[in-house]
Design a protein around this motif. Sequence first.
Motif, short mmCIF file in Angstrom:
data_model
loop_
_atom_site.label_atom_id
_atom_site.label_comp_id
_atom_site.label_asym_id
_atom_site.label_seq_id
_atom_site.Cartn_x
_atom_site.Cartn_y
_atom_site.Cartn_z
N UNK C 334 -11.10 11.74 0.73
CA UNK C 334 -11.08 10.43 0.08
C UNK C 334 -12.06 9.46 0.72
N UNK C 409 -8.85 -0.24 -6.71
CA UNK C 409 -8.38 1.08 -7.14
C UNK C 409 -8.87 2.14 -6.17
N UNK C 412 -7.18 1.79 -2.75
CA UNK C 412 -5.77 2.19 -2.79
C UNK C 412 -5.63 3.70 -2.90
N UNK C 413 -6.44 4.33 -3.74
CA UNK C 413 -6.31 5.79 -3.82
C UNK C 413 -6.67 6.41 -2.48
N UNK C 416 -3.70 6.01 -0.14
CA UNK C 416 -2.63 6.96 -0.43
C UNK C 416 -3.03 8.37 -0.04
N UNK C 417 -4.32 8.68 -0.27
CA UNK C 417 -4.80 9.99 0.13
C UNK C 417 -4.71 10.17 1.63
N UNK C 428 -1.03 -4.77 -2.86
CA UNK C 428 -0.25 -5.23 -4.01
C UNK C 428 0.27 -6.65 -3.79
N UNK D 120 -6.82 8.06 -17.48
CA UNK D 120 -5.89 7.04 -17.02
C UNK D 120 -6.58 5.71 -16.75
N UNK D 165 0.35 0.07 -12.20
CA UNK D 165 -0.74 0.45 -11.32
C UNK D 165 -0.21 1.27 -10.15
N UNK D 168 0.51 4.71 -11.38
CA UNK D 168 -0.72 5.47 -11.62
C UNK D 168 -1.33 5.91 -10.31
N UNK D 169 -1.35 4.98 -9.36
CA UNK D 169 -2.01 5.29 -8.09
C UNK D 169 -1.25 6.39 -7.35
N UNK D 170 0.07 6.27 -7.36
CA UNK D 170 0.86 7.32 -6.71
C UNK D 170 0.59 8.66 -7.38
N UNK D 172 -2.09 9.58 -9.12
CA UNK D 172 -3.44 10.08 -8.85
C UNK D 172 -3.51 10.62 -7.42
N UNK D 173 -2.88 9.89 -6.49
CA UNK D 173 -2.92 10.34 -5.11
C UNK D 173 -2.16 11.65 -4.95
#
Lengths: 132, 252, 499, 588
Positions: C334, C409, C412-413, C416-417, C428, D120, D165, D168-170, D172-173
Motif C-alpha cells: 500500500x 481515500x 485511509x486505504x 487499513x492496509x 473520519x 465502487x 465510506x 467501503x474502505x474496510x 477495499x482494505x
Amino acid sequence: MTLLSCGYMSVCFGVASAAGAATPETPVLTSHLVYMLTACLLFCIGLFGLITRGHLMRNVMSLNVMGGGVFLFLVAVARRDAGESGPDPVPHAMTLTGIVVALAASAFALALARRIHSITGEMRLEPGDDNS
Amino acid sequence: MTRHDATLRRRRRRALLRVRIVVAGAGALALALLLVAAVLELPEGPLGLAEEAAAQLAHTGVDHAVTAVLLNYRSYDTWLEVGVLLLAVMAIFALRGGAHLENVRPAPRRDPLLTWLTRLLIPMLTLTAGYLLWLGKFAPGGAFQAGVVLGAAGAMLRLSGTPSLDRIGDVAIRILLAVGFLAFLVAAVATRLAGLDMLELPPGRAGDIILMVETLATISIATTCAVLVMAMPGAESPPAIAAKDVRKEART
Amino acid sequence: MIEPMAWCILAPFIGASLAFLLPGRVWRRPIAIGAIGATLASVWMLTSQVWNSGAQRMDLSGWPAPLGIGLAADGFSVFMIVMTGVVGSLIGAYALWHYSDLSDATEPAERRLFWPLWLILWGSLNAIYLSSDIFNIYVALEVITLAAVALITLSGKAEALVAAMRYLLAAFLGSLSYLMGVALLYATHGALDLVIIADQERAGLPEVGAFALMATGLALKTALFPMHFWLPPAHSKAAAPVSAILSALVVKASFYVLLRLWFGVFDGPAMYAVGILLGTLGSAAIIWGAFQALRQMSLKLLIAHSTVAQIGYLFLIFPLTARRPSGELAAAGWITEACTGVSYHALSHALAKAAMFLGAGVVLHVYGSDLLTNMRGMSRRLPITTFALAIAGVSLMGLPPSGGFAAKWLIVTAALGAGQWWWVLVILIGGLLTAGYIFLMLRWAFISEDAPIQLRPANMPIQLAALALALLSVLVGFRLEEPFQLLVIGDPFPIFDLP
Amino acid sequence: MNHLLTLAILLPAIGSLAVFSRFIGARASGVVCAVAAAPALLLGLFASTMEHDVAWMLLGATFGVDPVSRIFLIFTGALWMACGLYSASTMRSDPRRSAYFFFFLLSMTGNFGLLLARDVGAFYCFFALMTFAAYGLVVHERGAGPRRAGRVYIVMSILGELLLLAGLIFAVAAGAGIDMADFASGVAAAPNQELITALLFFGLGVKAGAIPVHVWLPLAHPVAPTPASAVLSGAMIKAGLFGWIVMLPLGWSPAPAIAPLVVTLGLLGAFGAAIYGALQRDPKTILAYSSVSQMSVMVVAIGAGLMAPDRWPLILGALAIYACSHGFAKGALFLGVAVAKQAAGRDMLRRMTMMGLALAALTIAGAPPLGGAIAKKSLKAAAAGPESPSGDALALLIPLTAIMTTVVLGKFILVMAGAMRTNEGKSAVRLSPWMAAPWLTLTLGAAAAAWLIAPPTEPMTDAPQPTIPSLSAGDALAALWPIALGVLVLAITMRLARSLPKAPAAPAGDLLSLYTLASRATVAAGRRTRLPGPARWKLDFVPLVLDSIEQSRRGETLTNIERAMKTWPVAGAVFVMIVITLAAMIIL
C-alpha cells in the motif's frame, strides 16, 4: 545578564580546554573536539536564552549565539578534516554563507522589533511578560 | 481589581517564570548531553572535501580554496546568499512603508572632529576594501569582507552627517543594491546560453569572471550594509519622541 | 540552450530583479505577467521532459556532486513544482488586481514590493524542490523565510508586524536547528549531496542528533502541532494573496525537505516509533486545529486554523511508510497509495486553501471586515465567492468527488492496509470537524442580512481567481492516472527497493 | 451504446451549467431536463448488458448496464424526465429558477452516474454528488421549515456518507477490490463481513429511509418543491436500495448477526411509519411516511436475502419490480398533490385528478390488476421458501402491510379531497398539458410497469430464477381482502377520531425529537460535571492550577491552551522536548 555570563564562561572553558588539549599528553581530547563541544554548549545556551527570555533584542541575540555555536562547530569540522593543503574549505564557505544569512535575518529582525516598539511601545511579543 | 487578584497574578507570574527556567534548563541540558554524546561519536576524520577541492583548484581561476568554493564550486549558494541580503533590504523597505530613502531623517549636525576623522578614514577604508577584494584570490578575503568594510565606510559617513547614499537617486540605489544579484543572474543565464552548465566558468577566464562578479557583489553588499543602517525604522525622527507619540496615539 | 530545471529558478529570479529595478506603475503588469508566463513555460517544459525521459540531474558550476551542487528533478519534485506553478500563477492573477491602483486597499509601497518578494519566493520554492544538496536547501529555506516574513509585514499593521516577528523567530530557530543538523551530517559523512549521503553507511549517534534537530526544525517550519503557534496569526493577518501563498505553498516546502530526508538520508522507514510519533502529532494537529477553527469568529483565522489541521494529514505518511520492529513494511503493498495520497493531499489542500484565502480577501474587501457575523447576506451579494468557498470546503472536508476525497481515500486505504486503523478514526473525526467549521462559516453567508449596508463593489477577476482555484481543487479528484505515474518517476520514495 | 452511456452522465452535467445562461427560460430548462434524462431512459429500455472502462477517471472508473440497473434506469429516467418537464411550468415565476434547475440536473447526474457505475469509487462519488446537490433542492423554498429540514438532511447525509465510506474502505482494505462485479463476493469473504455489512446498510440506509436513520425524510420531502419531492421520494430514495443490492453480500453468504436486526428494523418501519403517517395532516408528509413504510418492506426483503443467500435471485427479481412500481406510483402521487391544487377549480378535472390519485394509491397498496399486485405477489413468492423463517415472516407481512398502506394512503386521499374542496377557485395557475402529461404518464406507468418489465435473471447460476408471474383469481382475492380491511379500519378510525376531541398533530420527524433530546441531555450532563476542586497543594503551581480550573469552568480552556502555546517559553520548551523525544525514540 545570566545569558552573557554563561556565554562568557563557556568561552573561558573552551579556551582553557583548548590550551590543555594542546599538550601531547592528552591525545583523546584533541583541540577540534574541544571546539566542537564548546560549539554544542553555545548552541544549547542560545536555546536556553531563547526560551527563557521575552525581550525581542535578547531573542535575536540568543538566536545569534545559537548560530555562533553552529559556525564554531563547522570551523572545528574544517580543522578536523584538514589535509595537506590546509583545512577543509567547504565548511569555511558554509560558515561565511551562514554568517551572511544570519546577518541579514538579524538585521531584519531588529528592524522589525524597532518598528513594533515604535507602534506598540512594547519590545516583546506577549505584553505583560516582564521577564527580560 | 481587588488586591487578591493582583497577588494572585503576581504569584502566577513568578510560578510561570520558575517553571520556564526549570523546563528550559532541563531541556537545554538534555540537548547538550545529546549533542556532546554525538560529537564524541563522530568519526575521527579527515573526512571532508579538502583534498578534492585542492585537486581542482588549478581550474577554478583563484588560488584560495575558500574563495574557490564560494565563487566557483558552490557559487549557486553564494548567489542565493546575495539574494538573502537583497531580501533583507527589501524587507526593511517594506517596514518603512516605502522602497526608497527619501524620507530618511536628515543627517545630524556635523561634529568637526568626526568630520576630520571621517575624511581621514574613508579613503583608508575604501583602500582596505579594495585590498581585501583583491586578496580573496589567494588568501582569506573576498567580496564579503570587502563589502562589509566598505559598508562600514558608508555607515560612518552617515554618522558624521555627510550626505552619501541618502542623496543619490532612488533608481541608482536600486541598481547598486541589485547589481550583485544581477551579476550572478547574468552569469547563470550567460553560461546556459553558452551551452555550459549553469554557472560553469570556463577555466581560462574563470579568474576574470570571478573578479568581476566579486566586484559587483562588493558594491551591492556595501550598499546593503549602509542602507540597512540608514533605513532602520525609527530613523525618520528621534526614536524616543516618535515612540511616545505613537504610544499615546495607540492608547487614545 | 534550453534547460528547464535551471529556467524554473532563473525565470522567477529574472522577474524579481526586473520588478525590483522597475517598480513603476507602467512596468508592474507586464513584468508580472511575463514572469508568470515564463515560469509556467519552464515548468511545462520540465514536466514534459521528466514525463518523457525520466528523472533529470544536472551539476551546477560544472562540478559533479561532492564538490559542486546538484539539481535533481524526479516525479515528486515535478509534482511540487507544478503545484506551485498552478497555485502561484492563479494567486498572481488575484494579486495583479489586489496590488493595482484600482484597488484602494493597498499602499503604493506594498504594490512596489509585492512582486519582487513573491517572485524571489517562487524561485526559491522551485530551488528547494530541485535541490539535491542539504546546505543549499538551508540557504533556500532562509530565502523563503525572509521573503515570507517580508510579505507579511507589507500590510504594515501592528498585528501583522507582531505576527511576522513571531514567525521570523520561529523560522529562524527552525533554520538554525536544521543547520546544526547539516553540520553534524557533514561531520559524519563529509558530503552534502543527498544521494551521496544516502549511499553511505548509517552512522550512530551523530546521525540521531542530526535527524532530531533537522526533523524538529522542519516540523516547526511546517507548523506541526504543537509547534503551530506562529501560523494562525501570521497567516491570518497578512494580505489575502500573501496568506494564500503562505498557507498553500510555503509550509509545503519544509515538509518536502523533511520527506526527502526521511527517505533519502536517514532511512526513516526503519524508525517505526518515530514514524508513529510523527503520525500521532499529525493526528493531534488534525483534531486540535479543527477544534480551534470551530471556535473562531473571524474568517481568516478560521481558515488559518484549518491549515494547522490539514497539515496534520501530511504527517501520516511517516507511520504508513515505516517498518515494524520485526522488519517488514507496515503497509506492504500500500506504499504507493500512502505516498500518492499524501502528495495529493498537499496538492488539493494548496488549491482549496488558496481559494479560501482569496475568497476571504474578497469578503474583506467588500465588507471591510472578515468577522463571520458580518458575512450576512453574502450568498446573494457575492454568489461566486460563496460558491468558491463552499466548493473549496467540499475538497477540504474530503467529500467526493474532489481532490481532498481522492487523497483521503488513498491515505485511509493505506492505513487499513497497514493495520493502523486508528488513523482512519482520526481522519473520519477530522472530516466531521472540518464539515462542522465549513458549515459554521457558510451558515452566515446564507442568513439574510438585517439591514442593507453600504459595501464596496467586488470586481470579477478576483472572484474568478478564487473560483478557478476552488474548481481545480475539486477537479483534480477526477483524474488520478497521471499523478500516479508521475510520482513514481525516478523513485522518489525509494522504499520499494528495500526487501 | 457506449455513446449513450457517456451521454447519460454528460448531458445532465452539461445541462446543469447550461441552465445558468440567461437565455434559457423555465420551459427551455424543463426541456433540457427531459433531454438530459432521455439517454438514461433509453439505456434502461433498450441496452443490453455492457461495460465500459474510463481509465483516466478517478482510479480507473468503469461504467455499464446490467439487468438490475436497467430496471432502475427505466423508472429513474422516466421520473426525472417527467419531473423535469413538470418543473418547467411550476418554476416559471420563481426568481431562483436557475439555481433550482442547476441542483436538479446535478442531482440527476449523480443519480444516473451511480446507477451506471460499475466500480465502487465512481458509485461513491456520484452518490455523494447526488446527496449534496439534493440539499439545494431541499432548501430551495427559503424559510424556517426548509432551513430546519436542510440542516437535518445535511447532518444525516454526512453521517450516512461517513458510514458508507467507512464500510467501503474496510471492504477495499479487506480485499474486496473496487470492481462492482466482485465487490459483494469480496465482502462476503472478508473477515469482518458483518461489520462491513452493517456499515454499508446504515450508510446507504440514510438515503433509503431505513429506520432509525430515516428522520430527515418526513421533514425534507414535504418542504422541497413538488417535482423535487417526487424525484426525492421516487428515484433518489431508491439509490440506497440499489446500493444495498450491488454491495451487500447478498446471495453469497448469510450474515447471521446483522440479518435479524435488518428484518426487525424493516418490520418496525413497515408498520410504525404507516401508523405514524396516518396521524399526519400534511399530504406530502403522509406520502413521505408512506415511502418510509414501503422502503421498510424492501428492507425486510434485504434482510431475508441476508438470511437465506440461496433465495436471493428470486428476491432480487421481485424487489426490482417492486421498487420500479413504487417509484412510478410515488412520483405520480407527489406530482398529483400539485396537480390537484391547480385542478381544484373545476369539477371535471377534480374528479379526474382524484381518480388518478386513487389509481396510484391502489397500485402501491397492491390492488389487482394493477402492477403493484404483481410486484407484491412475486415478492411473496420469492420470500416464501421451504425453510426460511424470515421468508415466512415476509409472506405474512405483505398482506399486513397492504392493510397499513391502504390506511395511510386512504388518509392521504381523504386529506387531498378535503383540500380540494376548500381550495376551490383559489388556483392561480391553470392546469396545462405540461403538467398533466407527465403526471398521467407516471400514473399509467405505475399501473403498468410491473406487467411490462421482465425481472432480471442471472443465467449463470443454478438458483431458482424469477419468472414473470401471472395473477389468478385466487391471487386477486388474496390481494383484495387486505385493502378492503384497510378501508374498513380507516373508516372506523376516522369515525372514532371525529367523536374524540382534536389531538395535536404528531410532529413530523418522529425520532428526531428523541435524538435532539438525547443530544441536549448529553451536553447538559457534560456541563453539569465539574472538575474536582483544588487540593491543598503547597507548591508554587497552585495559582496556575487554580486559574486553569477557573478558566475551564468558563469554557475557555481550549483558547487558553492555545494562547499559552503561543508564548515563546512554552513554544521553545515544546521544541526542545520534541528534539529530545525524537532522539530518545531512535536510541531506545
